[in-house]
Enzyme design. Sequence first.
Site, PDB file in Angstrom:
ATOM      1  N   HIS A 175     -88.276  29.214 -81.410  1.00  0.00           N
ATOM      2  CA  HIS A 175     -89.928  29.215 -80.815  1.00  0.00           C
ATOM      3  C   HIS A 175     -90.628  27.749 -81.147  1.00  0.00           C
ATOM      4  O   HIS A 175     -91.679  27.610 -81.871  1.00  0.00           O
ATOM      5  CB  HIS A 175     -90.373  30.068 -80.876  1.00  0.00           C
ATOM      6  CG  HIS A 175     -90.235  31.449 -80.332  1.00  0.00           C
ATOM      7  ND1 HIS A 175     -90.566  33.264 -80.497  1.00  0.00           N
ATOM      8  CD2 HIS A 175     -89.068  31.854 -79.750  1.00  0.00           C
ATOM      9  CE1 HIS A 175     -90.118  33.752 -79.488  1.00  0.00           C
ATOM     10  NE2 HIS A 175     -89.371  32.929 -79.327  1.00  0.00           N
TER      11      HIS A 175
HETATM   12  C1  LIG Z   1     -81.914  31.263 -77.434  1.00  0.00           C
HETATM   13  C2  LIG Z   1     -83.357  30.834 -77.513  1.00  0.00           C
HETATM   14  C3  LIG Z   1     -83.727  32.133 -76.977  1.00  0.00           C
HETATM   15  C4  LIG Z   1     -84.868  32.487 -76.684  1.00  0.00           C
HETATM   16  N1  LIG Z   1     -85.842  33.616 -76.293  1.00  0.00           N
HETATM   17  C5  LIG Z   1     -87.325  33.360 -75.462  1.00  0.00           C
HETATM   18  C6  LIG Z   1     -87.356  34.237 -75.515  1.00  0.00           C
HETATM   19  O1  LIG Z   1     -86.399  35.335 -74.350  1.00  0.00           O
HETATM   20  N2  LIG Z   1     -89.104  34.471 -74.538  1.00  0.00           N
HETATM   21  C7  LIG Z   1     -89.176  33.023 -74.852  1.00  0.00           C
HETATM   22  O2  LIG Z   1     -90.372  33.025 -74.420  1.00  0.00           O
HETATM   23  N3  LIG Z   1     -88.974  32.074 -75.253  1.00  0.00           N
HETATM   24  C8  LIG Z   1     -88.225  31.523 -75.804  1.00  0.00           C
HETATM   25  N4  LIG Z   1     -87.576  30.991 -76.221  1.00  0.00           N
HETATM   26  C9  LIG Z   1     -88.362  29.598 -76.454  1.00  0.00           C
HETATM   27  C10 LIG Z   1     -88.284  28.937 -75.264  1.00  0.00           C
HETATM   28  O3  LIG Z   1     -87.330  28.881 -74.250  1.00  0.00           O
HETATM   29  C11 LIG Z   1     -88.793  27.819 -75.540  1.00  0.00           C
HETATM   30  O4  LIG Z   1     -89.857  27.581 -76.124  1.00  0.00           O
HETATM   31  C12 LIG Z   1     -89.086  26.852 -73.831  1.00  0.00           C
HETATM   32  O5  LIG Z   1     -87.925  26.969 -72.683  1.00  0.00           O
HETATM   33  C13 LIG Z   1     -89.060  25.237 -74.243  1.00  0.00           C
HETATM   34  O6  LIG Z   1     -89.352  24.874 -73.182  1.00  0.00           O
HETATM   35  P1  LIG Z   1     -90.220  23.201 -72.933  1.00  0.00           P
HETATM   36  O7  LIG Z   1     -90.474  22.897 -72.151  1.00  0.00           O
HETATM   37  O8  LIG Z   1     -90.691  22.980 -74.291  1.00  0.00           O
HETATM   38  O9  LIG Z   1     -88.112  22.420 -73.529  1.00  0.00           O
HETATM   39  P2  LIG Z   1     -86.938  23.106 -72.360  1.00  0.00           P
HETATM   40  O10 LIG Z   1     -87.073  23.963 -71.929  1.00  0.00           O
HETATM   41  O11 LIG Z   1     -86.426  22.563 -73.655  1.00  0.00           O
HETATM   42  O12 LIG Z   1     -85.973  21.892 -72.263  1.00  0.00           O
HETATM   43  C14 LIG Z   1     -86.137  20.124 -72.539  1.00  0.00           C
HETATM   44  C15 LIG Z   1     -85.178  19.824 -71.348  1.00  0.00           C
HETATM   45  O13 LIG Z   1     -85.217  18.412 -71.814  1.00  0.00           O
HETATM   46  C16 LIG Z   1     -83.474  18.042 -71.380  1.00  0.00           C
HETATM   47  N5  LIG Z   1     -83.566  16.641 -72.535  1.00  0.00           N
HETATM   48  C17 LIG Z   1     -84.332  16.770 -73.912  1.00  0.00           C
HETATM   49  N6  LIG Z   1     -83.766  15.546 -74.245  1.00  0.00           N
HETATM   50  C18 LIG Z   1     -83.504  14.654 -73.189  1.00  0.00           C
HETATM   51  C19 LIG Z   1     -83.419  13.355 -73.329  1.00  0.00           C
HETATM   52  N7  LIG Z   1     -83.282  12.513 -74.081  1.00  0.00           N
HETATM   53  N8  LIG Z   1     -82.997  13.049 -71.661  1.00  0.00           N
HETATM   54  C20 LIG Z   1     -82.633  13.253 -71.258  1.00  0.00           C
HETATM   55  N9  LIG Z   1     -83.207  14.967 -71.280  1.00  0.00           N
HETATM   56  C21 LIG Z   1     -83.824  15.353 -71.927  1.00  0.00           C
HETATM   57  C22 LIG Z   1     -83.246  18.930 -72.216  1.00  0.00           C
HETATM   58  O14 LIG Z   1     -81.135  19.306 -71.676  1.00  0.00           O
HETATM   59  C23 LIG Z   1     -83.964  20.237 -71.567  1.00  0.00           C
HETATM   60  O15 LIG Z   1     -83.402  20.616 -70.178  1.00  0.00           O
HETATM   61  C24 LIG Z   1     -85.886  31.376 -76.346  1.00  0.00           C
HETATM   62  C25 LIG Z   1     -85.314  29.615 -77.291  1.00  0.00           C
HETATM   63  C26 LIG Z   1     -83.901  29.756 -77.327  1.00  0.00           C
HETATM   64  C27 LIG Z   1     -83.383  28.554 -77.806  1.00  0.00           C
END
Ligand SMILES: Cc1cc2nc3c(=O)[nH]c(=O)nc-3n(C[C@H](O)[C@H](O)[C@H](O)COP(=O)(O)OP(=O)(O)OC[C@H]3O[C@@H](n4cnc5c(N)ncnc54)[C@H](O)[C@@H]3O)c2cc1C
Length: 621
Positions: free
Chosen positions: A546
């Site tokens: 998280h």
């Molecule tokens: C295994 C796991 C289980 C989890 N379980 C839960 C749960 O059950 N419930 C919950 O609430 N939260 C859970 N979480 C946490 C939650 O999923 C994250 O907090 C949330 O998805 C984060 O969203 P974000 O948009 O910040 O990043 P992300 O969803 O990680 O999105 C970032 C995106 O940017 C892309 N990216 C990165 N760098 C680049 C680049 N240089 N160029 C182009 N694209 C790029 C990545 O490929 C990705 O698609 C879990 C996380 C994990 C890893």
Amino acid sequence: MTNTSIQLPCAAQSVGAVNSLVTTLVQTIFTAQCALSAKSEWPPDYGDGALKDGIGKYDFIVIGAGSAGSVVASRLSENTKWKVLVLEAGDDPPQESEIPGWHPFLQRTRYSWDYYSEPQPHICQALKRRLCYNPRGKLIGGSGAINGMIYVDGHRRDFDDWLAAGNTQWGWADVKRFYERAVRPVGNATHPMGYVVLDASKHAGSVLLNNAIFKATAELGVPSKSAFEDGIEVGTTFLPVTSSKGRRTATGKTYLAKVSRRPNLHVIKNAHVHKIQFDSSGKRATSVTFSLREGYELSAEGRKEVVLSAGTIDSPKLLMLSGVGPRKHLEKLDIPVVHDLPVGSNLCDHVALRVHFKLENTSLGAFEQRTRIDFIYQFLSRNNSRLANGPTSITSFINTKGDSDLPDVQYHYTLHQQGDIEFFGVQFARRHQKYTARLSGQLRKSHLITFLLMPTKPRSVGKIRLRSSDYLDHPRIFSNYLSDPEDMATILRGIRFIERLEGTKAMRELNATLLRIPLEECDDYEYRSEAYWRCYVKYFGEGGYHQTGTVKMGPSSDRGACVDPRLRLYGVENLRVADASIMPDVPRGNTNAPTIMIGERGAEFIKQDWKEDDQGANEPK
Ligand SMILES: Cc1cc2nc3c(=O)[nH]c(=O)nc-3n(C[C@H](O)[C@H](O)[C@H](O)COP(=O)(O)OP(=O)(O)OC[C@H]3O[C@@H](n4cnc5c(N)ncnc54)[C@H](O)[C@@H]3O)c2cc1C
């Protein structure tokens, strides 16, 4: 489906009827498998178009199609006058992402950024190489496409504290509107609009375990709730999950793919962004450079704004590679400094501790390998097996001090059926073989229940730094878990609560008792003493997945802030960050829903700020 009969791998003959039915059966299964994550479910890839015709100018460039980025792109492209480009480093989700509860299969594959923290001798010692593992989704939907699917809004206090710290329009009353907007079905078949699709009805997992947990926690005064009405509360409940009709519903599907046929929206997959370019004053982001399919270097120009949604690890990494970060650190790596900001600092995460119970209960039979084949067969043929329901979402939030209605610990509970060695192995593949073997040995003899304990508001803070100026190098993650003694104190109280649960009538009736795993170092201490549990945490404590806070939001008076409360990077007019990295601290509870809310909130700020230019061009609803 064709009628060609399959070639039998045996000498026995069929006069036709059996052969024809089996052929149909096999083809039905293959067809159902191919329909799982079919190409048509995902956004068309504009990569070939970009290579052939070049990349024109876009009003908005969104970097990352994860939980937040998919929301931002979906909302911005509602305005038909705005051309929106999404650059995502990953590809379409594989079939395993679609199957609820199979997310562990995606770790250590090309669909996950497999990050590891720098060594920390006081935690993660039962993991391979003794390093904390930090997977992040690298696919359409981001981490939301590989996560545990639990969906919970956060506690109202989390956001009221953000507001009190000077983040105007981020109090509970403000953010609630965006949580509500996220789950509101809007649009129609001709003009689809994105939103979160939740399943609050299926209470998956073992009825036996779920009932026992409700009863056991109630015995200790924790109220059983049918749902949380106004954010997180102290209580045990089933949380909704991001799945529907037996399929995962990450925002990459429900917000982005759903609207991706809009002519003003382009998505390029396998596009790894490695630099944001600025004009000579450093005040405007002009373009972003990315490597396409690991073979082509391309740049896209932005007219209005660049929105960075690459997540808590990659957003700060990309900013630092682009010259935005702590001056000394960038200079050491010979990266020209565009803005000296504390990017990468303030890394927050929950710590997750797993405590195991052995469950000697004969009413629950042992698992047979055949069962999994039955599951996948039922899932593909009738969509109704345990695989369609996914993991159990039963959760408790408790206050271990009993001094307020603010939960300081959260628990998740999982049942591992006796004999289900293979799946257990996949789930804990990050663990050192020695410890997995010890637990698997027990799983051969009895069922296991895992209690996952997470202090809700950790105080320890770490940081992310670049390893080098090469964008392909993983960053250095200094997680710093448990560096604040209060975090360990909370965990210890959480363990004592588990011990009290063990003594409840409900757990005794279930015949579940704490499992002592042989741990050479910890066995020097008296079992269950404080010293023993501290040692246990060293082995079975790990990161909670998280991560938040590395591009912290705050008012200009906050020296740790990188973006203002409208998510604009300080010193730059047209670069916003909208993902989990902007959270000033980690909210109580799982982080996906708050991140989706940030996507909604950020898109609304952008729409408001560009309103005068483009008023009234929204898609019809
Ligand atoms: C295994 C796991 C289980 C989890 N379980 C839960 C749960 O059950 N419930 C919950 O609430 N939260 C859970 N979480 C946490 C939650 O999923 C994250 O907090 C949330 O998805 C984060 O969203 P974000 O948009 O910040 O990043 P992300 O969803 O990680 O999105 C970032 C995106 O940017 C892309 N990216 C990165 N760098 C680049 C680049 N240089 N160029 C182009 N694209 C790029 C990545 O490929 C990705 O698609 C879990 C996380 C994990 C890893």
